[in-house]
Scaffold this active site. Structure first.
Site, PDB file in Angstrom:
ATOM      1  N   THR A   9       0.807  -1.207   0.000  1.00 14.45           N
ATOM      2  CA  THR A   9       0.000   0.000   0.000  1.00 14.45           C
ATOM      3  C   THR A   9       0.845   1.263   0.000  1.00 14.45           C
ATOM      4  O   THR A   9       0.296   2.340   0.111  1.00 14.45           O
ATOM      5  CB  THR A   9      -0.892   0.005   1.252  1.00 14.45           C
ATOM      6  OG1 THR A   9      -0.092  -0.240   2.408  1.00 14.45           O
ATOM      7  CG2 THR A   9      -1.930  -1.081   1.168  1.00 14.45           C
ATOM      8  N   THR A  34       1.835  19.160 -11.025  1.00 12.34           N
ATOM      9  CA  THR A  34       2.501  20.452 -10.994  1.00 12.34           C
ATOM     10  C   THR A  34       3.154  20.696  -9.655  1.00 12.34           C
ATOM     11  O   THR A  34       3.815  21.690  -9.481  1.00 12.34           O
ATOM     12  CB  THR A  34       1.510  21.588 -11.287  1.00 12.34           C
ATOM     13  OG1 THR A  34       0.420  21.513 -10.360  1.00 12.34           O
ATOM     14  CG2 THR A  34       0.987  21.462 -12.701  1.00 12.34           C
TER      15      THR A  34
END
Length: 402
Positions: A189, A402
């Protein structure tokens, strides 16, 4: 077992470092290459993502841990090297080769891990420089820098260490992990790296890691997404000098329980650091017919967006918990369920219980919120961890590239 300060370099014979390679090319100055090494070869084991789409470093490292031996791991953040085709496999192998060359070991003894943006080729010139810088900085004090270097959207580095006595010898276990988004059962995970100076047979190490993972990382959920890159590796170099731990041996249980405790600590830190999270959610299920049912039920409640949103909004909407239990796949009689929020009982034998809304609001204002459900269907129990769902989760993931 005694908790210690530090992480992967707490056990004897391990060194680590973190360096800045500017892999994302944004000039942020963040450490993004981690190197972890033992001075001798180690018994090794790993657990890996169940996602059908597996990143190149996962494929490479899984193949290498099948031999049961590694000596070092190189990892980068900022780029997942996933969905990058044959070039991605070549780049993962080149990372291993470069790190092995810097360490003076065989490339086959290197594990490789990556985390970050999917579908973008690795900038190997920067990665190469970062590996050289990390190798030059290796030290027994470098664990914290390595833990920082594997972070992506994490808000803090995650480390743990503990020691215990095994056969008259002091054994130490250290670990570091990253993860705050794309966290969901089943294994793996997130990224996790575990070190120990225990002498452990490779088969026993695999068994202990699988057991510990099922009790820890497979019991956390942040957003229901399972990554392409996730893995947990454990390296055991044997320098503690304890009697060799074999499957089913007298000392196996003590070692396996200590390993699980370290990984549970890190799992809770990951859940606590869920993207945008303000609260840790703990769900305890008892009285289940089977361990599988207990785990299913606990994970379903932790993974419910409605439960997570209610916790964020500090709304004691306990019906959402019962609904999640109902669709979890666990077998139970709803007319026998008891349910608590903290110490406040919400339901008794399937019937609602009057409770103080102000007291419930106080419980929900805490940084850790605990739900307990007794299914009265058997003797098995399990605990899962998650976090609330906030506006910031969407903001973080809406601008991840970004």
């Amino acid at each position: 077992m005694e908790w210690l300060a530090g992480g992967v370099t707490a056990p004897a014979g391990f060194v680590a470092a973190g360096a800045c390679a500017d892999i994302k090319g944004n000039g942020a100055g963040k450490k993004d290459v981690a190197l972890l090494a033992s001075r001798v070869p180690c018994a090794a084991a790993g657990v890996y993502t169940t996602n059908l789409v597996k990143a190149a470093p996962v494929v490479l490292t899984r193949g290498r841990t099948e031999t049961g031996e590694l000596q070092a791991v190189v990892a980068n953040s900022g780029n997942a090297n996933a969905c990058t085709g044959e070039q991605g496999m070549r780049d993962a192998a080149e990372m291993a080769r470069l790190a092995a060359e810097a360490l003076g070991i065989r490339p086959e003894l290197m594990g490789v891990a990556s985390t970050g943006v999917i579908g973008v080729p690795l900038p190997m010139d920067r990665v190469s420089a970062g590996i050289r810088a990390a190798a030059a900085a290796l030290s027994p004090e470098g664990g914290a820098d390595a833990a920082e270097a594997i972070m992506t959207t994490d808000t803090f580095p995650k480390q743990a260490a503990a020691r215990l006595e095994i056969g008259g010898a002091t054994v130490t276990i250290g670990a570091m992990a990253k993860g705050s988004g794309m966290i969901h059962p089943n294994m793996a995970t997130m990224l996790g790296f575990v070190t120990t100076d225990a002498a452990v047979d490779a088969a026993a190490l695999r068994e202990a890691l699988r057991e510990a993972t099922d009790r820890s990382f497979n019991m956390i959920t942040v957003d229901g997404d399972t990554s392409t890159n996730d893995m947990v590796l454990v390296l055991a170099n044997g320098l503690a000098g304890n009697p060799r731990i074999m499957p089913g041996s007298a000392h196996y249980r003590a070692f396996a329980d200590a390993l699980a405790a370290v990984l549970i600590h890190l799992a809770k830190e990951i859940a606590r650091d869920g993207e945008g999270a303000t609260k840790l959610i703990e769900v305890r299920v008892k009285g289940a017919a089977t361990l599988s049912d207990a785990r299913k039920a606990a994970r379903a409640v932790c993974g419910s967006n409605l439960v997570k949103a209610a916790v964020f909004g500090e709304d004691a909407n306990w019906g959402r918990v019962l609904a999640a239990l109902g669709y979890s796949g666990a077998q139970f009689d709803p007319g026998r369920v008891d349910l608590w929020l903290g110490d406040l009982q919400m339901m008794r034998a399937g019937e609602p219980v009057a409770f103080d809304e102000a007291a419930a609001a106080r419980v929900l204002r805490e940084k850790e919120v605990v739900f307990t459900a007794d299914l009265h269907a058997g003797e098995c129990e399990a605990t899962a961890w998650g976090c609330d769902l906030t506006y910031d989760y969407v903001k973080i993931n809406g601008s991840y590239r970004t």
